[in-house]
Motif scaffolding. Structure first.
Motif, PDB file in Angstrom:
ATOM      1  N   PHE A   4       0.827  -1.066  -0.043  1.00 28.49           N
ATOM      2  CA  PHE A   4      -0.058  -0.010  -0.050  1.00 28.49           C
ATOM      3  C   PHE A   4       0.895   1.320  -0.051  1.00 28.49           C
ATOM      4  CE2 PHE A   4      -2.352  -3.174   2.140  1.00 28.49           C
ATOM      5  CZ  PHE A   4      -3.375  -3.468   1.436  1.00 28.49           C
ATOM      6  N   GLY A   5       2.101   1.085  -0.109  1.00 28.92           N
ATOM      7  CA  GLY A   5       2.990   2.292  -0.223  1.00 28.92           C
ATOM      8  C   GLY A   5       3.383   2.666   1.370  1.00 28.92           C
ATOM      9  N   ILE A   6       2.801   1.957   2.351  1.00 24.53           N
ATOM     10  CA  ILE A   6       3.298   2.328   3.699  1.00 24.53           C
ATOM     11  C   ILE A   6       4.810   1.721   4.161  1.00 24.53           C
ATOM     12  CG2 ILE A   6       2.456   2.658   6.118  1.00 24.53           C
ATOM     13  CD1 ILE A   6      -0.360   2.349   5.097  1.00 24.53           C
ATOM     14  N   ARG A   7       5.434   2.793   4.818  1.00 27.12           N
ATOM     15  CA  ARG A   7       6.977   2.210   5.330  1.00 27.12           C
ATOM     16  C   ARG A   7       6.403   2.157   7.078  1.00 27.12           C
ATOM     17  NH1 ARG A   7      10.858   5.076   5.328  1.00 27.12           N
ATOM     18  NH2 ARG A   7       9.891   7.100   4.797  1.00 27.12           N
ATOM     19  N   VAL A   8       7.231   1.088   7.629  1.00 30.09           N
ATOM     20  CA  VAL A   8       7.075   1.123   8.950  1.00 30.09           C
ATOM     21  C   VAL A   8       8.472   0.900   9.338  1.00 30.09           C
ATOM     22  CG1 VAL A   8       6.138  -0.176  11.142  1.00 30.09           C
ATOM     23  CG2 VAL A   8       4.781  -0.237   8.749  1.00 30.09           C
ATOM     24  N   ASN A   9       8.833   1.753  10.338  1.00 25.30           N
ATOM     25  CA  ASN A   9      10.058   1.407  10.995  1.00 25.30           C
ATOM     26  C   ASN A   9      10.361   1.525  12.551  1.00 25.30           C
ATOM     27  OD1 ASN A   9      12.180   1.009   8.636  1.00 25.30           O
ATOM     28  ND2 ASN A   9      11.011   2.939   7.904  1.00 25.30           N
ATOM     29  N   THR A  10      11.427   1.309  13.043  1.00 24.67           N
ATOM     30  CA  THR A  10      11.624   1.571  14.499  1.00 24.67           C
ATOM     31  C   THR A  10      12.727   2.308  14.873  1.00 24.67           C
ATOM     32  OG1 THR A  10      10.638  -0.691  14.872  1.00 24.67           O
ATOM     33  CG2 THR A  10      12.048   0.236  16.809  1.00 24.67           C
ATOM     34  N   LEU A  11      12.569   3.119  15.676  1.00 28.11           N
ATOM     35  CA  LEU A  11      13.765   3.880  16.517  1.00 28.11           C
ATOM     36  C   LEU A  11      13.991   3.573  17.819  1.00 28.11           C
ATOM     37  CD1 LEU A  11      15.291   7.293  15.756  1.00 28.11           C
ATOM     38  CD2 LEU A  11      14.591   6.911  18.147  1.00 28.11           C
ATOM     39  N   SER A  12      15.153   3.184  18.143  1.00 25.29           N
ATOM     40  CA  SER A  12      15.669   2.516  19.466  1.00 25.29           C
ATOM     41  C   SER A  12      16.579   3.457  20.120  1.00 25.29           C
ATOM     42  CB  SER A  12      16.173   0.955  19.372  1.00 25.29           C
ATOM     43  OG  SER A  12      15.264   0.282  19.036  1.00 25.29           O
ATOM     44  N   PRO A  13      16.134   4.441  20.923  1.00 24.94           N
ATOM     45  CA  PRO A  13      16.894   5.467  21.762  1.00 24.94           C
ATOM     46  C   PRO A  13      17.736   4.588  22.847  1.00 24.94           C
ATOM     47  CG  PRO A  13      14.645   6.252  21.682  1.00 24.94           C
ATOM     48  CD  PRO A  13      14.582   4.738  21.259  1.00 24.94           C
ATOM     49  N   ALA A  20      14.727  12.934  17.880  1.00 25.44           N
ATOM     50  CA  ALA A  20      13.962  13.308  17.035  1.00 25.44           C
ATOM     51  C   ALA A  20      14.592  13.763  15.507  1.00 25.44           C
ATOM     52  CB  ALA A  20      13.464  15.047  17.214  1.00 25.44           C
ATOM     53  N   LYS A  21      15.844  13.781  15.471  1.00 23.91           N
ATOM     54  CA  LYS A  21      16.513  13.611  14.006  1.00 23.91           C
ATOM     55  C   LYS A  21      16.267  12.478  13.519  1.00 23.91           C
ATOM     56  CE  LYS A  21      19.832  17.283  15.235  1.00 23.91           C
ATOM     57  NZ  LYS A  21      21.332  17.462  15.484  1.00 23.91           N
ATOM     58  N   GLY A  22      16.405  11.414  14.256  1.00 21.42           N
ATOM     59  CA  GLY A  22      16.260  10.136  13.604  1.00 21.42           C
ATOM     60  C   GLY A  22      14.951   9.679  13.255  1.00 21.42           C
ATOM     61  N   VAL A  23      13.924  10.163  13.852  1.00 18.45           N
ATOM     62  CA  VAL A  23      12.596   9.986  13.416  1.00 18.45           C
ATOM     63  C   VAL A  23      12.352  10.764  12.316  1.00 18.45           C
ATOM     64  CG1 VAL A  23      10.277  10.510  13.901  1.00 18.45           C
ATOM     65  CG2 VAL A  23      11.731   9.420  15.709  1.00 18.45           C
ATOM     66  N   VAL A  45      19.249   2.546  15.747  1.00 18.59           N
ATOM     67  CA  VAL A  45      19.602   2.580  17.142  1.00 18.59           C
ATOM     68  C   VAL A  45      20.356   3.994  17.122  1.00 18.59           C
ATOM     69  CG1 VAL A  45      21.184   1.753  18.633  1.00 18.59           C
ATOM     70  CG2 VAL A  45      19.692   0.102  17.438  1.00 18.59           C
ATOM     71  N   VAL A  46      19.851   4.719  18.012  1.00 17.74           N
ATOM     72  CA  VAL A  46      20.431   6.124  18.290  1.00 17.74           C
ATOM     73  C   VAL A  46      20.889   6.035  19.775  1.00 17.74           C
ATOM     74  CG1 VAL A  46      20.142   8.530  17.987  1.00 17.74           C
ATOM     75  CG2 VAL A  46      18.774   7.175  16.696  1.00 17.74           C
ATOM     76  N   ASP A  47      22.080   5.554  20.102  1.00 22.42           N
ATOM     77  CA  ASP A  47      22.416   5.481  21.305  1.00 22.42           C
ATOM     78  C   ASP A  47      23.665   5.723  21.495  1.00 22.42           C
ATOM     79  OD1 ASP A  47      24.007   3.257  20.148  1.00 22.42           O
ATOM     80  OD2 ASP A  47      23.409   1.996  21.776  1.00 22.42           O
ATOM     81  N   GLY A  48      24.505   6.243  20.566  1.00 16.28           N
ATOM     82  CA  GLY A  48      25.899   6.646  20.994  1.00 16.28           C
ATOM     83  C   GLY A  48      26.978   5.519  20.922  1.00 16.28           C
ATOM     84  N   GLY A  49      26.426   4.460  20.716  1.00 13.98           N
ATOM     85  CA  GLY A  49      27.349   3.207  20.903  1.00 13.98           C
ATOM     86  C   GLY A  49      27.013   2.628  22.391  1.00 13.98           C
ATOM     87  N   LEU A  50      26.202   2.977  23.317  1.00 13.66           N
ATOM     88  CA  LEU A  50      25.935   2.523  24.492  1.00 13.66           C
ATOM     89  C   LEU A  50      25.714   1.171  24.509  1.00 13.66           C
ATOM     90  CD1 LEU A  50      25.508   3.159  27.615  1.00 13.66           C
ATOM     91  CD2 LEU A  50      23.334   3.654  27.265  1.00 13.66           C
ATOM     92  N   ARG A  51      25.080   0.493  23.636  1.00 11.13           N
ATOM     93  CA  ARG A  51      24.396  -0.983  23.540  1.00 11.13           C
ATOM     94  C   ARG A  51      25.783  -1.786  23.582  1.00 11.13           C
ATOM     95  NH1 ARG A  51      24.288   1.295  18.924  1.00 11.13           N
ATOM     96  NH2 ARG A  51      25.019   0.245  16.871  1.00 11.13           N
TER      97      ARG A  51
END
Length: 294
Positions: free
Chosen positions: A209-218, A256-259, A276-282
């Motif tokens: 349907f042309g919809i994209r779905v993604n996740t952002l993990s802070p 917010a920039k990642g989103v 993943v937006v975590d500065g490498g913390l993981r």
């Protein structure tokens, strides 16, 4: 035959990349222009959600500010409008997302007010520890399931017709903690992993349907200023910064920039992804990181 085929493919791809058509470059230049777009961000009356909705407004979008506290919603809406290049007035909706009627009203008001929906960000969240052996575990588990899984899925389902019309996008906010098991956080991590799996499945189901779905993990995010008069707060902020390879705690604007990237034309060929937006913390998280006392 194989060599000829490969060369043909390379020529085709190369031909697209070096195309003299200016549109592919202009699209990148304008990729953060959200004029005419409508963004609904749940949990946008504070924290990461607040910064997300403000950034969308600053980039020209019409936005929906929603949460459970009317005063906070009004404050964020006023600040978001001030950031809008055209001073577009945000829609303010008080809503408890665990109540189906209020969830439906939120979407109904959005479409009635703006006539469309382009971006849905599921950011509303709660954060609690829940030791598995505690008597309160199942109550906490049910709370996480309701706000962190059922509500966003229900909202996506209801929003699908509008998103199909706009060929819109969905961004689900998870957490880097879902990648590193943490003591006393089973309920929290289960709901985040469930939401991440929903992203992958819905990316497949909604792609036609042309919809994209993604996740952002802070990663660890400093949603409010550190209380410098509280030694515990100061020590904890330093502990997190020291554990982060990039040397600082994340800020709501980083998320917010990642989103915004995931909903921009720059990400038009990205779906089912977890950014993943975590500065490498993981890479430095152990199983007791969240329960360390300082």
């Amino acid at each position: 035959m194989f060599i000829v085929y490969v060369l043909a493919v390379v020529t085709l791809v190369s031909g697209h990349v070096i195309s003299s058509e200016p549109d592919i470059y202009q699209e990148v230049r304008e990729s953060r222009n959200f004029d005419g777009k409508v963004a609904l961000v749940t949990g946008s009356n504070s924290g990461i959600g607040e910064q997300i909705v403000k950034l969308y407004s600053a980039l020209g979008a019409s936005v929906v500010v929603t949460g459970r506290k009317e005063a906070d919603i009004a404050r964020v809406a006023k600040e978001a409008q001030a950031l809008s290049p055209k001073k577009l007035k945000p829609l303010e909706v008080v809503a408890d997302l665990t109540v189906s009627d209020e969830l439906e009203n939120l979407l109904k008001q959005t479409v009635q007010t703006f006539g469309k929906l382009d971006v849905l960000v599921n950011d509303a969240d709660i954060f609690m520890f829940a030791n598995f052996t505690a008597d309160t575990f199942w109550k906490t588990f049910d709370s996480f399931e309701s706000i962190g899984v059922r509500s966003p899925l229900h909202l996506i389902q209801m929003a699908a017709p509008a998103l199909i019309k706009s060929k819109g996008t969905v961004i689900n906010i998870s957490s880097v903690l879902s990648q590193r098991p943490q003591k006393a956080m089973l309920a929290y991590e289960l709901q985040k992993q469930a939401l991440e799996m929903a992203t992958k499945v819905l990316a497949l189901e909604l792609a036609p349907f042309g919809i994209r779905v993604n996740t952002l993990s802070p990663g660890a995010t400093q949603s409010h200023p550190v209380n410098t008069t509280n030694p515990h707060s100061v020590a904890n902020a330093k502990r997190i910064a020291d554990a982060t390879p990039l040397g600082r705690v994340g800020l709501p604007i980083d998320m917010a920039k990642g989103v915004v990237f995931l909903s921009s034309t720059d990400a038009s060929f990205i779906t089912g992804h977890n950014l993943v937006v975590d500065g490498g913390l993981r890479f430095n998280l152990d199983s007791g990181f969240m329960t360390v006392k300082v």
